[in-house]
Motif scaffolding. Structure first.
Motif, PDB file in Angstrom:
ATOM      1  N   LEU A   1       0.823  -1.206   0.000  1.00  0.00           N
ATOM      2  CA  LEU A   1       0.000   0.000   0.000  1.00  0.00           C
ATOM      3  C   LEU A   1       0.859   1.260   0.000  1.00  0.00           C
ATOM      4  O   LEU A   1       0.530   2.240  -0.664  1.00  0.00           O
ATOM      5  N   ALA A   2       1.967   1.224   0.732  1.00  0.00           N
ATOM      6  CA  ALA A   2       2.844   2.387   0.809  1.00  0.00           C
ATOM      7  C   ALA A   2       3.458   2.714  -0.543  1.00  0.00           C
ATOM      8  O   ALA A   2       3.717   3.883  -0.844  1.00  0.00           O
ATOM      9  N   ASN A   3       3.668   1.701  -1.375  1.00  0.00           N
ATOM     10  CA  ASN A   3       4.298   1.927  -2.676  1.00  0.00           C
ATOM     11  C   ASN A   3       3.291   2.026  -3.832  1.00  0.00           C
ATOM     12  O   ASN A   3       3.679   2.307  -4.954  1.00  0.00           O
ATOM     13  N   ALA A   4       2.034   1.795  -3.565  1.00  0.00           N
ATOM     14  CA  ALA A   4       1.014   1.847  -4.618  1.00  0.00           C
ATOM     15  C   ALA A   4       0.677   3.303  -4.941  1.00  0.00           C
ATOM     16  O   ALA A   4       0.672   4.160  -4.060  1.00  0.00           O
ATOM     17  N   ASN A   5       0.399   3.562  -6.180  1.00  0.00           N
ATOM     18  CA  ASN A   5       0.034   4.915  -6.597  1.00  0.00           C
ATOM     19  C   ASN A   5      -1.493   5.033  -6.594  1.00  0.00           C
ATOM     20  O   ASN A   5      -2.132   5.021  -7.638  1.00  0.00           O
ATOM     21  N   LEU A   6      -2.056   5.138  -5.403  1.00  0.00           N
ATOM     22  CA  LEU A   6      -3.507   5.192  -5.255  1.00  0.00           C
ATOM     23  C   LEU A   6      -4.081   6.515  -5.753  1.00  0.00           C
ATOM     24  O   LEU A   6      -5.221   6.565  -6.209  1.00  0.00           O
TER      25      LEU A   6
ATOM     26  N   LEU B   1      -9.811   9.353   2.814  1.00  0.00           N
ATOM     27  CA  LEU B   1      -8.768   8.432   2.378  1.00  0.00           C
ATOM     28  C   LEU B   1      -7.678   9.186   1.616  1.00  0.00           C
ATOM     29  O   LEU B   1      -6.484   9.008   1.881  1.00  0.00           O
ATOM     30  N   LEU B   2      -8.088  10.036   0.701  1.00  0.00           N
ATOM     31  CA  LEU B   2      -7.104  10.799  -0.085  1.00  0.00           C
ATOM     32  C   LEU B   2      -6.299  11.757   0.794  1.00  0.00           C
ATOM     33  O   LEU B   2      -5.093  11.921   0.595  1.00  0.00           O
ATOM     34  N   GLU B   3      -6.941  12.368   1.772  1.00  0.00           N
ATOM     35  CA  GLU B   3      -6.221  13.258   2.696  1.00  0.00           C
ATOM     36  C   GLU B   3      -5.196  12.477   3.510  1.00  0.00           C
ATOM     37  O   GLU B   3      -4.076  12.942   3.713  1.00  0.00           O
ATOM     38  N   GLN B   4      -5.578  11.273   3.965  1.00  0.00           N
ATOM     39  CA  GLN B   4      -4.641  10.424   4.718  1.00  0.00           C
ATOM     40  C   GLN B   4      -3.481  10.002   3.819  1.00  0.00           C
ATOM     41  O   GLN B   4      -2.332   9.975   4.272  1.00  0.00           O
TER      42      GLN B   4
ATOM     43  N   LEU C   1      -2.311  11.640   1.297  1.00  0.00           N
ATOM     44  CA  LEU C   1      -1.488  12.820   1.082  1.00  0.00           C
ATOM     45  C   LEU C   1      -0.591  13.090   2.291  1.00  0.00           C
ATOM     46  O   LEU C   1       0.607  13.376   2.124  1.00  0.00           O
ATOM     47  N   LYS C   2      -1.119  12.954   3.494  1.00  0.00           N
ATOM     48  CA  LYS C   2      -0.339  13.171   4.714  1.00  0.00           C
ATOM     49  C   LYS C   2       0.811  12.160   4.848  1.00  0.00           C
ATOM     50  O   LYS C   2       1.884  12.494   5.315  1.00  0.00           O
ATOM     51  N   SER C   3       0.541  10.938   4.432  1.00  0.00           N
ATOM     52  CA  SER C   3       1.555   9.890   4.624  1.00  0.00           C
ATOM     53  C   SER C   3       2.467   9.695   3.413  1.00  0.00           C
ATOM     54  O   SER C   3       3.314   8.814   3.414  1.00  0.00           O
ATOM     55  N   SER C   4       2.300  10.519   2.386  1.00  0.00           N
ATOM     56  CA  SER C   4       3.106  10.396   1.169  1.00  0.00           C
ATOM     57  C   SER C   4       4.296  11.325   1.183  1.00  0.00           C
ATOM     58  O   SER C   4       4.281  12.371   1.838  1.00  0.00           O
ATOM     59  N   ASP C   5       5.309  10.939   0.415  1.00  0.00           N
ATOM     60  CA  ASP C   5       6.446  11.835   0.204  1.00  0.00           C
ATOM     61  C   ASP C   5       5.995  12.980  -0.673  1.00  0.00           C
ATOM     62  O   ASP C   5       5.039  12.876  -1.431  1.00  0.00           O
ATOM     63  N   GLU C   6       6.722  14.101  -0.610  1.00  0.00           N
ATOM     64  CA  GLU C   6       6.337  15.277  -1.395  1.00  0.00           C
ATOM     65  C   GLU C   6       6.456  15.039  -2.900  1.00  0.00           C
ATOM     66  O   GLU C   6       5.750  15.648  -3.670  1.00  0.00           O
ATOM     67  N   ASP C   7       7.331  14.172  -3.333  1.00  0.00           N
ATOM     68  CA  ASP C   7       7.477  13.931  -4.755  1.00  0.00           C
ATOM     69  C   ASP C   7       6.453  12.918  -5.188  1.00  0.00           C
ATOM     70  O   ASP C   7       5.954  12.800  -6.191  1.00  0.00           O
TER      71      ASP C   7
END
Length: 144
Positions: A59-64, A133-136, A138-144
């Motif tokens: 999930l961390a590496n998926a481009n959701l 879900l999208l906000e979460q 975004l918070k847990s994603s890297d800036e790039d």
């Protein structure tokens, strides 16, 4: 889920007219199709098999975000559903007086485990959940 229960209720035998049916079920087939499409894209992006628990590393590496970008234009079907809610609820109250309709509504409630009125509201409740879900993400994603 609740969308499939609504769709099954629409397809099955019911004691209501076609006019009432269109007021209650509006575009449920489009909602189900959009929901199934989103789920299929999410499963593909996460390599998740139905019934399987999500793997946090995958999930961390998926481009959701890309999945939602792809499906976003189809989420407009919820606008039509939302616009028809007042009429659907009013229609439900009007038809619920008939005993045959009361029995049918009770059968649907037993199948779903909740009232038919609650089922009508469920699709609208998905949109804020998607946003959360999208906000979460975004918070847990890297800036790039």
């Amino acid at each position: 889920g609740s969308l499939k229960v609504l769709k099954a209720a629409m397809i099955g035998k019911k004691p209501i007219s076609k006019e009432v049916e269109s007021k209650l079920f509006m575009n449920i087939k489009d909602l189900v199709a959009t929901s199934e499409q989103l789920l299929a894209h999410l499963r593909k992006a996460t390599s998740m098999i139905e019934g399987e628990k999500p793997n946090p590393d995958v999930l961390a590496n998926a481009n959701l975000g890309a999945v939602f970008n792809k499906v976003a234009p189809f989420l407009k079907v919820y606008v039509f559903w939302a616009q028809g809610q007042a009429l659907a609820v009013q229609t439900l109250h009007e038809i619920a007086r008939a005993s045959k309709v009361q029995r049918w509504l009770q059968e649907q409630a037993e199948i779903a485990g909740e009232s038919f009125h609650s089922l009508l509201i469920k699709p609208i409740q998905r949109i804020p959940r998607y946003q959360l879900l999208l906000e979460q993400l975004l918070k847990s994603s890297d800036e790039d």
